[in-house]
Enzyme design. Structure first.
Site, short mmCIF file in Angstrom:
data_model
loop_
_atom_site.label_atom_id
_atom_site.label_comp_id
_atom_site.label_asym_id
_atom_site.label_seq_id
_atom_site.Cartn_x
_atom_site.Cartn_y
_atom_site.Cartn_z
N ASN A 1 0.67 -1.27 -0.07
CA ASN A 1 0.03 -0.17 0.03
C ASN A 1 0.95 1.25 0.08
OD1 ASN A 1 0.71 -0.35 2.70
ND2 ASN A 1 -1.22 0.49 3.57
N LYS B 1 12.35 -7.60 1.79
CA LYS B 1 11.63 -8.51 1.06
C LYS B 1 10.45 -7.78 0.69
CE LYS B 1 8.09 -11.01 1.58
NZ LYS B 1 7.49 -10.37 0.14
N CYS C 1 -3.16 1.70 6.64
CA CYS C 1 -3.58 1.16 8.06
C CYS C 1 -4.11 2.05 9.09
CB CYS C 1 -2.26 0.59 8.57
SG CYS C 1 -1.08 1.93 8.77
N GLU D 1 -11.05 -4.72 9.56
CA GLU D 1 -10.53 -3.97 8.70
C GLU D 1 -10.93 -3.93 7.14
OE1 GLU D 1 -6.32 -4.21 8.21
OE2 GLU D 1 -5.91 -1.90 8.13
N1 LIG Z 1 0.50 -0.45 10.95
C1 LIG Z 1 1.23 -0.14 9.81
O1 LIG Z 1 1.99 0.82 9.74
C2 LIG Z 1 0.71 -0.65 8.56
C3 LIG Z 1 0.98 -0.08 7.35
C4 LIG Z 1 0.67 -0.58 6.03
C5 LIG Z 1 0.10 -1.63 5.78
N2 LIG Z 1 -0.42 -2.22 7.13
C6 LIG Z 1 -1.46 -3.13 7.07
O2 LIG Z 1 -1.02 -4.10 5.94
C7 LIG Z 1 -2.08 -4.71 5.58
C8 LIG Z 1 -2.16 -4.92 3.99
O3 LIG Z 1 -1.04 -5.36 3.62
P1 LIG Z 1 -0.80 -6.64 2.79
O4 LIG Z 1 -2.26 -7.24 2.28
O5 LIG Z 1 0.28 -6.42 1.86
O6 LIG Z 1 -0.50 -7.61 4.17
P2 LIG Z 1 0.27 -9.05 4.20
O7 LIG Z 1 0.49 -9.26 5.52
O8 LIG Z 1 -0.56 -9.87 3.47
O9 LIG Z 1 1.87 -8.86 3.38
C9 LIG Z 1 2.66 -7.80 3.94
C10 LIG Z 1 4.07 -8.44 3.56
O10 LIG Z 1 4.20 -9.85 4.39
C11 LIG Z 1 4.73 -10.65 3.27
N3 LIG Z 1 4.27 -12.01 3.65
C12 LIG Z 1 3.11 -12.58 3.77
N4 LIG Z 1 3.35 -13.73 4.34
C13 LIG Z 1 4.41 -13.88 4.88
C14 LIG Z 1 5.42 -14.61 5.39
N5 LIG Z 1 4.98 -15.97 5.91
N6 LIG Z 1 6.71 -14.59 5.42
C15 LIG Z 1 7.22 -13.32 5.04
N7 LIG Z 1 6.50 -12.45 4.48
C16 LIG Z 1 5.29 -12.77 4.26
C17 LIG Z 1 3.96 -10.14 1.84
O11 LIG Z 1 4.41 -10.77 0.79
C18 LIG Z 1 4.09 -8.78 2.00
O12 LIG Z 1 5.55 -8.29 1.55
C19 LIG Z 1 -3.16 -4.26 6.26
O13 LIG Z 1 -3.67 -5.14 7.37
C20 LIG Z 1 -2.80 -3.17 7.00
O14 LIG Z 1 -3.47 -2.28 8.14
C21 LIG Z 1 -0.14 -1.84 8.27
O1 LIG Z 2 -0.69 2.34 5.77
C1 LIG Z 2 -0.02 2.59 6.55
C2 LIG Z 2 1.05 3.90 6.67
C3 LIG Z 2 0.14 5.11 6.54
C4 LIG Z 2 0.94 6.12 6.91
O2 LIG Z 2 2.51 6.03 7.17
O3 LIG Z 2 0.46 7.08 6.93
#
Ligand SMILES: NC(=O)c1ccc[n+]([C@@H]2O[C@H](COP(=O)([O-])OP(=O)(O)OC[C@H]3O[C@@H](n4cnc5c(N)ncnc54)[C@H](O)[C@@H]3O)[C@@H](O)[C@H]2O)c1
Ligand SMILES: O=CCCC(=O)O
Length: 534
Positions: A207, A230, A341, A438
């Site tokens: 994202n 990664k 997020c 979410e």
């Molecule tokens: N808190 C924050 O700062 C923040 C920021 C951005 C996104 N997010 C969260 O991320 C989610 C959306 O992103 P997404 O769909 O890409 O999340 P995701 O957890 O599916 O994937 C995130 C990353 O992890 C990798 N991944 C997945 N399984 C893995 C494993 N077993 N080992 C290692 N890597 C693995 C994916 O390839 C990707 O690079 C939402 O829940 C969002 O809230 C949180």
């Molecule tokens: O998606 C999460 C990160 C968003 C932000 O840094 O504002």
């Protein structure tokens, strides 16, 4: 005030002709792009510096293919048209081990550089990100689908982490602690995590293809750590462009390594968490994946930072400035088409201002122009892929089946399957999926409440706690509610809180640790040196 008229209820905004034509060309372009060389790829998308596009992984300062199965590729697509953008290698365990070994070796020298020299290199890196602003913004837009304004905005945000941590590098002060014994002096110094032949691993989501990397990478490099990154399979090109610019800035070989993978994510992730050489894991993504990685990291008791999912409440009290609250809700809810997020997920509005807020919000949302993010007129781009659209559909259908009313939108667009019309739903019951999970999409889910006590209980009734927002002009209430919300970050009378200078992170199942602000501490260990014999 009554709810908006039916004319606003199903306001479908058509895709631009460019996107439609692009979709018709899809089959041809898929074939063409698979054959495209790096140069062709950049030409197709019109970058000023085509050498920013890399289609290989980056290990020990070299651009490399996968050791085995090198022709099996991860293909990234432009979400607005579904066109293939290009490919990167499907790497696996062997490349991950090589990358970790390279990072560990590079740590021997990088870990010993002065903070000033790391500052200087990071500032050069920051300068290059500024210089290539247009190209980097465009790469983000093409990979992720967000509008070009947002893509360039992300590059500005992303580069600000490199600048911030350059400035933090030179301020990692230790301390002197007065001893209760006359013959002892206690001094605490800070060192990068790991002492010899160690590194840190970074895993990030699609994202924010660039900023979620630099928020970690800047801190790691400033602290003196080396890294294996990664990136997500959907958006590998921003990560690779960052590696190229870091190389030009003088970051030595092996300090940044990038392993690209899609199918082998489980084995790559396991190695990054279980390797004894890796001393720090930093992950941003979903709570479900975070839990798996946390469990794997326990095998070597690593330092772990997690930025996981949220379910942000956005509360409008009856004493709020309603115009400001509507503007704040739009910025907060629809940024990145709802795919951040910290986006508002649940919008609670006090009963006496509910209808007014709903109708003003619906009117503004109905004026959005959805389409290809490269088109200047577009205000909101597509979602990342069809799976994301399916989740949004499921949430909206669930809410409607429980009695919610569609004020605007409420449906996806047929082609190419990645667009969901920005939506406002009224009277969404507390138990609807939109309120309990979410959604990660462009849906404003409105729920009415009566009292402050009731809405705090509703807002806190979730396992996660990343961000929360509320609008009120009563200073007593502002303090009470800000303290009562179970989240890591509160926005009062603002829908935007993100910046490199703030401690970004959550409580409950939204994560561990903080990024930005004093986030460099997450990549450093404190060491006590007790001087005796005085
Ligand atoms: N808190 C924050 O700062 C923040 C920021 C951005 C996104 N997010 C969260 O991320 C989610 C959306 O992103 P997404 O769909 O890409 O999340 P995701 O957890 O599916 O994937 C995130 C990353 O992890 C990798 N991944 C997945 N399984 C893995 C494993 N077993 N080992 C290692 N890597 C693995 C994916 O390839 C990707 O690079 C939402 O829940 C969002 O809230 C949180
Ligand atoms: O998606 C999460 C990160 C968003 C932000 O840094 O504002």
């Amino acid at each position: 005030m009554p709810l908006p008229p039916p004319s606003l209820l199903l306001n479908v905004i058509a895709l631009g002709p460019k996107a439609a034509a692009a979709t018709r060309r899809k089959a041809t372009s898929l074939t063409l792009c698979r054959m495209a060389s790096t140069a062709n790829f950049a030409k197709v998308w019109g970058l000023k510096d085509q050498s920013l596009i890399k289609t290989q992984g980056y290990i020990d300062g070299k651009w490399v293919d996968a050791k085995e199965g090198g022709t099996i590729l991860v293909t990234s697509e432009y979400p607005a048209t579904d066109e293939a953008l290009g490919s990167v290698p499907e790497m696996g365990l062997a490349e991950t081990k090589s990358a970790i070994a390279a990072a560990a070796k590079a740590f021997e020298t990088w870990g010993k550089t002065t903070a000033k020299s790391r500052h200087d290199i990071l500032m050069k890196f920051y300068g290059l990100m500024q210089e290539h602003h247009e190209d980097l913004g465009k790469i983000i837009t093409l990979e992720n689908g967000k509008t070009l304004t947002e893509g360039k905005g992300e590059n500005a945000y992303s580069s600000s982490f490199i600048e911030w941590y350059a400035e933090e590098a030179v301020r990692t002060y230790g301390e002197h602690i007065p001893s209760p014994f006359t013959n002892i002096r206690n001094v605490v110094i800070k060192q990068p995590v790991g002492v010899v032949r160690k590194c840190s691993s970074i895993m990030t989501p699609w994202n924010f293809p660039s900023a979620m990397i630099t928020r970690k990478l800047g801190a790691a490099l400033a602290a003196g750590c080396t890294t294996v990154i990664k990136p997500p399979p959907e958006t590998p090109f921003s990560a690779l462009a960052l590696a190229e610019l870091s190389r030009r800035a003088g970051v030595p070989d092996g300090v940044i390594n990038i392993v690209t993978t899609q199918k082998n994510v489980l084995e790559v992730g396991r190695e990054m968490c279980e390797s004894k050489t890796v001393k720090k894991v930093s992950f941003t993504g979903s709570t479900a994946v975070a839990k798996t990685l946390y469990e794997m990291s326990a095998s070597t008791l690593k330092k772990v930072s997690i930025e996981a999912g949220g379910n942000a409440p956005f509360i409008v009290f009856d004493d709020a400035d309603i115009d400001a609250a509507v503007e704040g809700a739009i910025a907060c809810k629809f940024r990145g088409s709802g795919q951040t997020c910290v986006c508002a997920n649940r919008i609670y509005v006090q009963s006496s201002v509910y209808a007014d807020f709903a109708s003003r919000l619906a009117e503004k949302v109905s004026a959005f122009k959805v389409g290809n993010g490269l088109d200047e007129k577009t205000t909101h781009g597509p979602l990342i892929h069809e799976k994301a659209v399916s989740k949004v559909k499921r949430h909206v259908d669930d809410a409607v089946s429980r009695g919610a009313q569609v004020l605007v939108g409420g449906q996806s667009l047929p082609s190419p399957g990645t667009f969901y019309v920005p939506t406002v739903l009224a009277d969404v019951p507390a138990e609807a999926l939109l309120n309990t999970e979410e959604t990660f999409g462009p849906v404003a889910a409105l729920t009415k409440f009566e009292t402050e006590e009731e809405v705090i209980a509703l807002a806190n009734n979730t396992d996660v706690g990343l961000a929360g927002y509320f609008y009120s002009r009563d200073v007593g209430r502002v303090w009470r509610v800000a303290e009562a919300l179970e989240v890591g970050m509160v926005g009062t009378n603002t829908g935007l809180i993100s910046h490199a200078t703030i401690p970004f992170g959550g409580v409950k199942e939204s994560g561990l640790g903080r990024e930005g602000g004093h986030g460099i501490e997450e990549y450093m260990n404190q060491k006590l040196i007790a001087f005796g014999g005085i």
